[in-house]
Design an enzyme around this catalytic site. Structure first.
Site, PDB file in Angstrom:
ATOM      1  CB  CYS A 341     -12.106  14.115  58.210  1.00  0.00           C
ATOM      2  SG  CYS A 341     -13.594  13.841  57.213  1.00  0.00           S
ATOM      3  N   GLY A 376      -6.251   8.565  58.333  1.00  0.00           N
ATOM      4  CA  GLY A 376      -6.281   7.742  59.532  1.00  0.00           C
ATOM      5  C   GLY A 376      -4.953   7.169  59.956  1.00  0.00           C
ATOM      6  NE  ARG A 443     -11.061  16.266  49.138  1.00  0.00           N
ATOM      7  CZ  ARG A 443     -11.330  15.244  49.954  1.00  0.00           C
ATOM      8  NH1 ARG A 443     -12.318  15.355  50.836  1.00  0.00           N
ATOM      9  NH2 ARG A 443     -10.631  14.130  49.888  1.00  0.00           N
TER      10      ARG A 443
END
Length: 529
Positions: A341, A376, A443
């Site tokens: 991301c 993460g 999204r």
């Protein structure tokens, strides 16, 4: 003003109270310059910024109870969920995750019918009794039967007539040596009378019939001979092989699926409900948005508690509170922490994940709404930290993308195996390929882009090392979580959520990893950065 918004003073008060839990070593976050002491809301911490403090313990890791709530009404035996990404979760991954005690969330970057079909594949993969078995007619061809068996990964079908009455059964053994695939089922099938069971048969009685008659499939019929279900010996075997499997009340594996808020979102959601989905995730990059909140609320009004609804993603207390108010059965946390991301770099927006979890839990905890930590997570220790911060379950992407069950392409580079892995905000995920449409753009609220060359991606495409079967990876992740529970004296996840953190410096992080030595043999649960 969007409902659920809280002021910065309230947020700062919470952060001040959380300093104690994080060791009390924080400087005053207001001392950052300027005239507004609340311009910088808080110090953001992520997994590498903290460690769990060991505590007095009589907990043996192997005996720790790692079950936890996914939603208000669904409890998982293993607090792991696979991410709704097109290189992580399709039917094969969802089946494997549910058998391991977690759950898979099917991605939505595919046509509505295909996603619903994958839900059906998961739900039919095993069951105490299949209440709506796939059937065929006597006039179907062997080719048609073979296609159905391949689609649903089954070895045979009951044969019914126009009234639904059982006429026979056809299995792989009946078809194996048949060359002419245009033959009709009636010519090859095993005809009635067959060994059958009456409606309401118990599991023990059904297993007894299968054993005594040395058969693998047991049709269930009503008083008029109409087929109402099917019991297979494989389901009993699977139950023994996977004792932790996450199942619904009918003995079928649990499965979740992602939906958006774009044009086909409502139709997609209703088709998934009809297909038997257990959990719907309204999956966006920013859930503190009127479209998302309205979608969550509308779904809860329409389907009630028949299907659990999760909202995400969020990174603030006010956003989590808004989802709780909208009726979400769980809240998914994470804006920008994922390995693929780039939201925090492209948009400059997000919150480090430990702080984001703490903030969300502050809103969700009093309401009894579970929090899912999404993104993460690089090591098993990060899973333990996420749960200790208050999350009830964790959602995994990169940790699972390298497994055999992930749908990513297998790649060979210099003799080593990798699997492709990409963010759902990457160009590859948001652009169509040939005649295939992308369903991922909304999204990131980018479905109004005039052309695909005008897209602004918030993710990248890459590869991860091939890790082998999912079961091996889950074993290591669960083992690390259990070790954390032993060190912190936590017999349950609920107790682990009360554990205390210590903040660490960059030197402390360096000390935490292997140092001053050259690795000669790779460990199955540690990968150098």
């Amino acid at each position: 003003m969007i409902r659920g918004m809280s002021n910065l003073k309230e947020s700062s008060d919470f952060v001040a109270s959380s300093y104690v839990r994080l060791g009390g070593l924080m400087d005053d976050p207001a001392a950052t310059g300027g005239d507004n002491p609340h311009k910088v809301a808080m110090l953001g911490l992520t997994f590498d910024d903290v460690l769990l403090l060991p505590a007095a313990s009589d907990v043996v890791p192997a005996t720790a109870d790692i079950s936890s709530q996914l939603t208000k009404k669904i409890r998982l035996k293993v607090p792991l969920v696979s991410s709704a990404m097109d290189t992580v979760t399709e039917a094969r991954m969802a089946i494997a995750m549910a058998r391991a005690g977690g759950m898979g969330v099917l991605h939505r970057n595919l046509p509505v019918g295909e996603q619903a079909g994958q839900v059906e594949t998961v739900k039919r993969s095993e069951a105490g009794m299949v209440t709506d078995p796939v059937t065929c007619r006597p006039d179907n061809t062997l080719a048609q039967v073979g296609a159905l068996c391949a689609r649903f990964r089954i070895s045979g079908l009951p044969v019914v007539d126009d009234s639904g009455a059982l006429a026979g059964i056809i299995t792989n053994r009946d078809m194996r040596f048949e060359v002419d695939q245009s033959k009709q089922v009636a010519e090859v099938m095993t005809k009635t009378p067959l060994i059958t069971a009456a409606e309401g048969v118990s599991a023990d009685a059904a297993l007894g019939l299968l054993r005594r008659n040395k058969i693998e499939k047991l049709p269930v019929v009503d008083g008029h001979g109409r087929l109402t279900g099917l019991i297979t010996v494989k389901d009993f075997v699977k139950t023994e092989q996977h004792p932790l499997a996450t199942k619904d009340n009918d003995g079928r594996l649990l499965v979740g699926a992602a939906v958006g808020v774009g044009g086909d979102a409502w139709v997609r959601a209703m088709m998934l409900v009809d297909a038997g989905v257990d959990v719907l995730i309204v999956d966006t990059a920013h859930a503190h948005n009127r479209l998302v909140l309205d979608m969550v609320g509308k779904l809860k009004v329409e389907i009630g508690d028949r299907v659990q609804v999760i909202g995400g993603n969020v990174a603030t207390r006010s956003a989590a509170a808004a989802l709780v108010e909208a009726g979400a059965d769980a809240v998914k946390v994470g804006v920008g922490p994922g390995s693929t991301c780039t939201t925090r770099v492209v948009a400059g927006v997000g919150a480090p994940q430990i702080t984001a979890i703490l903030e969300a839990v502050a809103a969700c905890g009093p309401a009894g709404v579970p929090v899912i930590a999404d993104g993460g997570l690089q090591y098993s220790g990060d899973i333990a930290k996420a749960l200790a911060a208050g999350a009830s379950t964790t959602m995994l992407g990169s940790l699972l993308a390298g497994t055999a069950e992930a749908p990513g392409e297998l790649i060979f580079v210099n003799g080593k195996q990798f699997k492709s892995y990409r963010g759902m905000g990457s160009l590859g995920a948001m652009q169509g390929r040939g005649g295939d449409k992308s369903y991922s753009k909304d999204r990131y609220f980018a479905d109004d882009a005039l052309s695909e060359d005008k897209l602004v991606p918030e993710g990248i495409e890459g590869r991860v090392p091939f890790r082998g079967p999912l079961s091996s990876v889950i074993h290591q992740l669960v083992g690390g979580l259990r070790a954390a529970m032993g060190y912190t004296g936590s017999p349950t996840i609920e107790v682990l959520q009360q554990a205390q953190f210590v903040r660490i410096t960059p030197a402390g992080l360096k000390e935490s990893h292997p140092h001053d030595v050259a690795m000669t043999v790779e460990a199955p649960n540690y990968y150098p950065r």
